[in-house]
Design a protein around this motif. Structure first.
Motif, PDB file in Angstrom:
ATOM      1  N   ALA A  43       0.839  -1.201   0.000  1.00 35.64           N
ATOM      2  CA  ALA A  43       0.000   0.000   0.000  1.00 35.64           C
ATOM      3  C   ALA A  43       0.872   1.248   0.000  1.00 35.64           C
ATOM      4  CB  ALA A  43      -0.927   0.003   1.209  1.00 35.64           C
ATOM      5  N   ALA A  44       1.960   1.213   0.734  1.00 40.07           N
ATOM      6  CA  ALA A  44       2.855   2.371   0.809  1.00 40.07           C
ATOM      7  C   ALA A  44       3.410   2.737  -0.557  1.00 40.07           C
ATOM      8  CB  ALA A  44       3.982   2.092   1.794  1.00 40.07           C
ATOM      9  N   GLU A  45       3.665   1.753  -1.397  1.00 46.16           N
ATOM     10  CA  GLU A  45       4.151   2.023  -2.753  1.00 46.16           C
ATOM     11  C   GLU A  45       3.101   2.790  -3.552  1.00 46.16           C
ATOM     12  OE1 GLU A  45       7.168   1.648  -4.141  1.00 46.16           O
ATOM     13  OE2 GLU A  45       7.769   1.111  -2.111  1.00 46.16           O
ATOM     14  N   GLU A  46       1.833   2.414  -3.390  1.00 43.70           N
ATOM     15  CA  GLU A  46       0.751   3.119  -4.090  1.00 43.70           C
ATOM     16  C   GLU A  46       0.592   4.544  -3.556  1.00 43.70           C
ATOM     17  OE1 GLU A  46      -2.868   0.853  -4.020  1.00 43.70           O
ATOM     18  OE2 GLU A  46      -1.834  -0.974  -4.635  1.00 43.70           O
ATOM     19  N   TRP A  47       0.809   4.744  -2.267  1.00 44.48           N
ATOM     20  CA  TRP A  47       0.623   6.054  -1.649  1.00 44.48           C
ATOM     21  C   TRP A  47       1.677   7.060  -2.101  1.00 44.48           C
ATOM     22  CZ3 TRP A  47      -0.020   3.544   3.776  1.00 44.48           C
ATOM     23  CH2 TRP A  47      -1.300   2.989   3.875  1.00 44.48           C
ATOM     24  N   ALA A  49       2.431   7.934  -4.928  1.00 48.35           N
ATOM     25  CA  ALA A  49       1.873   8.736  -6.020  1.00 48.35           C
ATOM     26  C   ALA A  49       1.109   9.957  -5.496  1.00 48.35           C
ATOM     27  CB  ALA A  49       0.956   7.877  -6.890  1.00 48.35           C
ATOM     28  N   ILE A  50       0.635   9.892  -4.263  1.00 44.33           N
ATOM     29  CA  ILE A  50      -0.092  11.031  -3.679  1.00 44.33           C
ATOM     30  C   ILE A  50       0.745  11.725  -2.601  1.00 44.33           C
ATOM     31  CG2 ILE A  50      -2.395  10.177  -4.238  1.00 44.33           C
ATOM     32  CD1 ILE A  50      -2.516   9.194  -1.276  1.00 44.33           C
ATOM     33  N   VAL A 104      -7.385  10.294   0.395  1.00 48.54           N
ATOM     34  CA  VAL A 104      -7.382   9.986  -1.034  1.00 48.54           C
ATOM     35  C   VAL A 104      -8.797  10.130  -1.592  1.00 48.54           C
ATOM     36  CG1 VAL A 104      -7.091   8.112  -2.713  1.00 48.54           C
ATOM     37  CG2 VAL A 104      -5.349   8.516  -0.971  1.00 48.54           C
ATOM     38  N   HIS A 105      -9.767   9.612  -0.866  1.00 48.02           N
ATOM     39  CA  HIS A 105     -11.163   9.698  -1.307  1.00 48.02           C
ATOM     40  C   HIS A 105     -11.617  11.152  -1.412  1.00 48.02           C
ATOM     41  CE1 HIS A 105     -15.339   8.554  -1.815  1.00 48.02           C
ATOM     42  NE2 HIS A 105     -15.645   9.402  -0.850  1.00 48.02           N
ATOM     43  N   ARG A 106     -11.304  11.943  -0.381  1.00 51.84           N
ATOM     44  CA  ARG A 106     -11.706  13.360  -0.385  1.00 51.84           C
ATOM     45  C   ARG A 106     -11.027  14.134  -1.502  1.00 51.84           C
ATOM     46  NH1 ARG A 106     -14.195  15.318   4.371  1.00 51.84           N
ATOM     47  NH2 ARG A 106     -14.477  17.169   3.099  1.00 51.84           N
ATOM     48  N   LEU A 107      -9.767  13.858  -1.753  1.00 48.81           N
ATOM     49  CA  LEU A 107      -9.067  14.521  -2.858  1.00 48.81           C
ATOM     50  C   LEU A 107      -9.705  14.156  -4.197  1.00 48.81           C
ATOM     51  CD1 LEU A 107      -5.361  14.186  -1.716  1.00 48.81           C
ATOM     52  CD2 LEU A 107      -6.683  16.308  -1.891  1.00 48.81           C
TER      53      LEU A 107
END
Length: 120
Positions: A43-47, A49-50, A104-107
């Protein structure tokens, strides 16, 4: 307002410790246990990107004195946004993951055109 963010983080992370670094823009570091499951690392790898970084065992993070709990960028570079209650009390990984997922959802909602939000 920094005090509002500090209060929010304290509530969202159940009092788990958070350090705020003031210089170069505000960055918040929630302290979690060192031994994290493999799924957390995925999950940290995906994060990344943000712009969410997960520091590992080889990373260095300056820790402010335990008494530095007020934000004052003119005086110091970091402070305890949420002070550490005790040496063993850290942020729960699940609480941290939920906080990131909510952000992430709110963004994503903010990026949608208004007409798309009204359809939901």
């Amino acid at each position: 307002m920094p005090a509002d963010v500090d209060e929010f983080l304290e509530h969202a992370l159940d009092g788990g410790p958070v350090i705020c670094v003031l210089h170069g823009g505000r960055r918040y570091y929630a302290l979690v246990p060192g031994g994290m499951p493999r799924t957390w690392h995925d999950a940290a790898e995906e994060w990344r990107a943000i712009e969410v970084d997960c520091l590992g065992r080889d990373a260095l993070l300056g820790v402010p004195p335990v008494t530095r709990v007020d934000h004052d960028p003119a005086t110091w570079a970091s402070y305890w946004s949420v002070p550490m209650a005790s040496a063993g009390k850290l942020c729960a990984p699940l609480s941290m993951a939920r906080l990131i997922a909510t952000g992430v959802h709110r963004l994503g909602e903010e990026a949608e055109p208004t007409s798309m939000r009204e359809v939901k």
